[in-house]
Design a protein around this motif. Structure first.
Motif, PDB file in Angstrom:
ATOM      1  N   THR A 103      29.546 -16.491  -6.251  1.00 15.21           N
ATOM      2  CA  THR A 103      30.506 -15.680  -7.004  1.00 15.21           C
ATOM      3  C   THR A 103      30.300 -14.206  -6.686  1.00 15.21           C
ATOM      4  OG1 THR A 103      30.457 -17.287  -8.807  1.00 15.21           O
ATOM      5  CG2 THR A 103      31.376 -15.136  -9.315  1.00 15.21           C
TER       6      THR A 103
ATOM      7  N   THR B  66      39.813 -15.474 -13.771  1.00 13.16           N
ATOM      8  CA  THR B  66      39.014 -16.668 -14.067  1.00 13.16           C
ATOM      9  C   THR B  66      37.531 -16.323 -14.138  1.00 13.16           C
ATOM     10  OG1 THR B  66      40.636 -18.100 -12.977  1.00 13.16           O
ATOM     11  CG2 THR B  66      38.413 -18.986 -13.291  1.00 13.16           C
TER      12      THR B  66
ATOM     13  N   THR C 191      36.795 -13.587 -17.212  1.00 19.26           N
ATOM     14  CA  THR C 191      36.896 -14.123 -18.580  1.00 19.26           C
ATOM     15  C   THR C 191      35.747 -15.086 -18.864  1.00 19.26           C
ATOM     16  OG1 THR C 191      38.464 -15.818 -17.818  1.00 19.26           O
ATOM     17  CG2 THR C 191      39.392 -13.827 -18.799  1.00 19.26           C
ATOM     18  N   GLU C 192      35.362 -15.883 -17.856  1.00 17.03           N
ATOM     19  CA  GLU C 192      34.233 -16.797 -18.037  1.00 17.03           C
ATOM     20  C   GLU C 192      32.927 -16.006 -18.184  1.00 17.03           C
ATOM     21  OE1 GLU C 192      32.373 -20.529 -18.512  1.00 17.03           O
ATOM     22  OE2 GLU C 192      34.457 -19.844 -18.662  1.00 17.03           O
TER      23      GLU C 192
ATOM     24  N   ARG D 250      32.831 -14.535 -21.718  1.00 15.87           N
ATOM     25  CA  ARG D 250      32.514 -15.550 -22.726  1.00 15.87           C
ATOM     26  C   ARG D 250      31.022 -15.883 -22.706  1.00 15.87           C
ATOM     27  NH1 ARG D 250      31.262 -20.585 -22.931  1.00 15.87           N
ATOM     28  NH2 ARG D 250      31.534 -20.883 -20.681  1.00 15.87           N
ATOM     29  N   GLU D 251      30.471 -16.135 -21.515  1.00 19.29           N
ATOM     30  CA  GLU D 251      29.060 -16.487 -21.414  1.00 19.29           C
ATOM     31  C   GLU D 251      28.168 -15.338 -21.875  1.00 19.29           C
ATOM     32  OE1 GLU D 251      27.730 -18.149 -17.736  1.00 19.29           O
ATOM     33  OE2 GLU D 251      29.602 -19.234 -17.386  1.00 19.29           O
TER      34      GLU D 251
END
Length: 232
Positions: free
Chosen positions: A95, A209, A212-213, A216-217
């Motif tokens: 990533t 994607t 936002t992930e 959240r994490e």
């Protein structure tokens, strides 16, 4: 002459009574105004404590050096605008690195307010796309947020951010000012938090994607005290 003297005394007494009544009314109004002055909701948080709350590692994400994170533009109020400012870069296998900026101030009074990224990026030489409204799913709720693309001659950056002022999550400068005014009218001076995350070299849909992930994490892995500052 003796008949006129009582009238003069009565007029003087009436004049004095009016002053006493007016003075009492003004004093009462001042007392009410004083008792309704907005009060700061949150105490100042020390920089060291704030930094220690920010996770160094969570999930598969690990920290890198700060890197080329775009900071808000410096100004005469910089030290007062940000009680706390943390910038970090995190990486995860497979990533692109994610840049994080957290800006917190315990006092948002309508004059001192966190800079919004739409202001600081153009100062840094970026051209911005239209800002889109999105929601970030965190712990069973949707956090109102914004996404935009920032381009400069040397890089393209996809940016997502949200701001919390008291109980509100304003998406624009006007909403931010209205949120502060509403809190002030209710007798409060709200605190303010901005979380901004960004990534380089990919398109906006892919970035949304990832970011936002990541958000959240990050929030769910943060200690309770930081979670409260982020999402209330």
């Amino acid at each position: 002459m003796d008949k006129k003297e009582p009238n003069h005394i009565n007029q003087t007494n009436g004049f004095n009574r009016r002053h006493v009544i007016i003075g009492a009314i003004l004093a009462g109004a001042s007392a009410i105004a004083y008792t309704r002055q907005p009060e700061v909701e949150m105490p100042v948080m020390g920089a060291k404590i704030f930094h220690e709350l920010v996770p160094r590692k969570f999930g598969d994400w690990t920290p890198l050096s700060q890197g080329d994170v775009v900071l808000p533009p410096p100004d005469a109020l910089r030290d007062r605008l940000y009680d706390n400012l943390v910038t970090r870069v995190y990486e995860k296998p497979g990533t692109p690195p994610v840049m994080l900026l957290l800006a917190y101030n315990n006092e948002q009074d309508g004059v001192l307010q966190v800079h919004r990224p739409e202001i600081c990026y153009p100062v840094g030489g970026f051209q911005l796309s239209e800002t889109r409204k999105i929601g970030i799913a965190v712990a069973g709720r949707s956090i109102p947020a914004n996404i935009f693309t920032a381009k400069s001659p040397r890089r393209t950056e996809q940016v997502i951010y949200f701001t919390r002022l008291g109980d509100a999550f304003p998406r624009s400068w006007s909403e931010q000012r209205i949120s502060v005014m509403r809190a002030n009218l209710a007798g409060d001076i709200p605190d303010g938090m901005m979380m901004r995350v960004s990534v380089l070299g990919i398109d906006q849909q892919e970035a949304m994607t990832i970011l936002t992930e990541f958000t959240r994490e990050f929030i769910e892995a943060s200690p309770h005290q930081l979670q409260k500052l982020l999402v209330g």
